[in-house]
Design a protein around this motif. Structure first.
Motif, PDB file in Angstrom:
ATOM      1  N   PHE A 247      -4.820   7.802 -10.519  1.00  0.00           N
ATOM      2  CA  PHE A 247      -5.487   6.913  -9.552  1.00  0.00           C
ATOM      3  C   PHE A 247      -4.919   7.131  -8.150  1.00  0.00           C
ATOM      4  O   PHE A 247      -3.704   7.258  -7.975  1.00  0.00           O
ATOM      5  N   ALA A 248      -5.808   7.149  -7.166  1.00  0.00           N
ATOM      6  CA  ALA A 248      -5.401   7.447  -5.789  1.00  0.00           C
ATOM      7  C   ALA A 248      -4.535   6.329  -5.206  1.00  0.00           C
ATOM      8  O   ALA A 248      -3.583   6.593  -4.471  1.00  0.00           O
ATOM      9  N   ASP A 249      -4.859   5.085  -5.557  1.00  0.00           N
ATOM     10  CA  ASP A 249      -4.144   3.941  -4.981  1.00  0.00           C
ATOM     11  C   ASP A 249      -2.911   3.655  -5.842  1.00  0.00           C
ATOM     12  O   ASP A 249      -2.954   2.871  -6.792  1.00  0.00           O
ATOM     13  N   THR A 250      -1.794   4.308  -5.500  1.00  0.00           N
ATOM     14  CA  THR A 250      -0.610   4.208  -6.362  1.00  0.00           C
ATOM     15  C   THR A 250      -0.021   2.794  -6.350  1.00  0.00           C
ATOM     16  O   THR A 250       0.511   2.343  -7.365  1.00  0.00           O
TER      17      THR A 250
ATOM     18  N   THR B  41      -2.844  18.958  -9.554  1.00  0.00           N
ATOM     19  CA  THR B  41      -3.587  18.824  -8.283  1.00  0.00           C
ATOM     20  C   THR B  41      -4.569  17.667  -8.275  1.00  0.00           C
ATOM     21  O   THR B  41      -5.119  17.335  -7.232  1.00  0.00           O
ATOM     22  N   ASN B  42      -4.824  17.089  -9.431  1.00  0.00           N
ATOM     23  CA  ASN B  42      -5.851  16.069  -9.611  1.00  0.00           C
ATOM     24  C   ASN B  42      -7.225  16.654  -9.216  1.00  0.00           C
ATOM     25  O   ASN B  42      -7.329  17.799  -8.815  1.00  0.00           O
ATOM     26  N   PHE B  43      -8.269  15.858  -9.346  1.00  0.00           N
ATOM     27  CA  PHE B  43      -9.603  16.291  -8.923  1.00  0.00           C
ATOM     28  C   PHE B  43      -9.667  16.225  -7.399  1.00  0.00           C
ATOM     29  O   PHE B  43      -8.978  15.421  -6.766  1.00  0.00           O
ATOM     30  N   ARG B  44     -10.513  17.056  -6.858  1.00  0.00           N
ATOM     31  CA  ARG B  44     -10.659  17.094  -5.401  1.00  0.00           C
ATOM     32  C   ARG B  44     -11.325  15.809  -4.870  1.00  0.00           C
ATOM     33  O   ARG B  44     -11.073  15.389  -3.761  1.00  0.00           O
ATOM     34  N   CYS B  45     -12.161  15.201  -5.703  1.00  0.00           N
ATOM     35  CA  CYS B  45     -12.914  14.011  -5.277  1.00  0.00           C
ATOM     36  C   CYS B  45     -12.536  12.802  -6.132  1.00  0.00           C
ATOM     37  O   CYS B  45     -12.060  12.942  -7.251  1.00  0.00           O
ATOM     38  N   VAL B  46     -12.772  11.628  -5.571  1.00  0.00           N
ATOM     39  CA  VAL B  46     -12.604  10.388  -6.325  1.00  0.00           C
ATOM     40  C   VAL B  46     -13.961   9.695  -6.382  1.00  0.00           C
ATOM     41  O   VAL B  46     -14.841   9.971  -5.564  1.00  0.00           O
ATOM     42  N   VAL B  47     -14.092   8.805  -7.358  1.00  0.00           N
ATOM     43  CA  VAL B  47     -15.340   8.031  -7.474  1.00  0.00           C
ATOM     44  C   VAL B  47     -14.977   6.568  -7.290  1.00  0.00           C
ATOM     45  O   VAL B  47     -14.130   6.037  -8.013  1.00  0.00           O
TER      46      VAL B  47
ATOM     47  N   ARG C  53     -11.056  13.287  -1.822  1.00  0.00           N
ATOM     48  CA  ARG C  53      -9.767  12.575  -1.879  1.00  0.00           C
ATOM     49  C   ARG C  53      -9.109  12.563  -0.484  1.00  0.00           C
ATOM     50  O   ARG C  53      -8.511  11.582  -0.088  1.00  0.00           O
ATOM     51  N   ASN C  54      -9.267  13.673   0.245  1.00  0.00           N
ATOM     52  CA  ASN C  54      -8.637  13.774   1.573  1.00  0.00           C
ATOM     53  C   ASN C  54      -9.256  12.818   2.591  1.00  0.00           C
ATOM     54  O   ASN C  54      -8.676  12.568   3.632  1.00  0.00           O
TER      55      ASN C  54
END
Ligand code: PA5
Ligand code: MN
Length: 189
Positions: A35-38, A168-174, A186-187
Motif C-alpha cells: 500500500f502506498a500510504d504507509t 518495485t511494486n506496480f507502477r500504478c495504484v488504484v 504511483r509517482n
C-alpha cells in the motif's frame, strides 16, 4: 486416467474453501510494502491484523499441458485511498497466460506489461472473464462492499514470482475517486 479426485472439485462460493485444496491465507501484515500510504497501513495494523484474502490452490498434475487453478476470496476494505488487494505477481515462466473468472462481488484487476510498463485496469465481476497475457504482472482489488470471489486458471508450469513486484511494486495504484476506481501513476500520488 480419469481420476475422480482430479476431474471434479467443489468449492464453497462464500469462503472459496475446497476439500483437498492447499489454502493460503494472507493477512494485513503479509501485505507490507504493497500500500502506498504507509502511515495508514501502520495505523490499520496497530488496530488489528484482519484476513485480506485467501486462495485455495488446486494443483492436481504437473505434466506438460496440465492446468492449475486457484479460487480466490478477497475481502472488501481500504487502506488510505487504496482498496484491499492481493500481493500481485508475475509468472515465473513468463509466457504463461491466465484466465480469471469473476464469481461474486465487484473487483478490478491491475495489469502491467513487464517490458513496457503499460498499465490497465479491467473489471472482474460475475459473468466476466479477464485474460491476463503472459509477461504481465497482475493484482486483484475488491472495489465493492462484499467479498470478491474468482477463479484463476493457469498453466501448471507457470509458477508465482512475487519477488519482482516486492522490489518495485506496480507502477500504478488504484484509488477511489468520486466512488469509482481510478488508476493513477504511483509517482503522481
Ligand atoms: O494464480 C493467480 O494468479 C491467483 O490465483 C492468485 O494467486 C490470487 O489472486 C492471489 O494473488 P497473489 O498470488 O498475487 O497473492
Ligand atoms: Mn497469476
Amino acid at each position: 486416467m480419469l481420476n475422480p479426485e482430479i476431474i471434479l472439485t467443489h468449492y464453497n462460493p462464500v469462503t472459496g474453501e475446497m476439500h483437498g485444496a492447499t489454502m493460503v491465507k494472507r493477512h494485513l501484515s503479509d501485505l507490507r510494502g504493497c500500500f502506498a500510504d504507509t502511515a495508514a497501513y501502520e495505523s490499520a495494523l496497530k488496530a488489528g491484523n484482519p484476513l485480506l484474502y485467501s486462495v485455495g490452490a488446486v494443483e492436481p498434475a504437473s505434466g506438460e499441458g496440465d492446468l492449475h487453478y486457484g479460487v480466490g476470496m478477497l475481502m472488501p476494505g481500504k487502506i488510505g485511498g487504496e482498496y484491499f488487494m492481493t500481493k500481485g505477481h508475475l509468472h515465473s515462466w513468463r509466457p504463461a497466460a491466465e484466465f480469471y473468472f469473476g464469481l461474486t462481488g465487484d473487483g478490478v484487476m491491475l495489469l502491467e506489461d513487464e517490458a513496457t510498463g503499460e498499465s490497465r485496469i479491467v473489471p472482474l465481476k460475475p459473468n466476466g472473464v479477464v485474460y491476463v497475457p503472459g509477461h504481465t504482472a497482475h493484482r486483484t482489488m475488491n472495489v465493492g462492499t462484499t467479498p470478491l470471489t474468482y477463479i484463476g486458471v493457469y498453466p501448471a508450469k507457470a509458477g508465482h514470482d512475487y519477488s519482482t513486484i516486492a522490489k518495485t511494486n506496480f507502477r500504478c495504484v488504484v484509488v477511489e475517486r468520486a466512488g469509482q476506481p481510478v488508476m493513477i501513476e504511483r509517482n503522481n500520488l
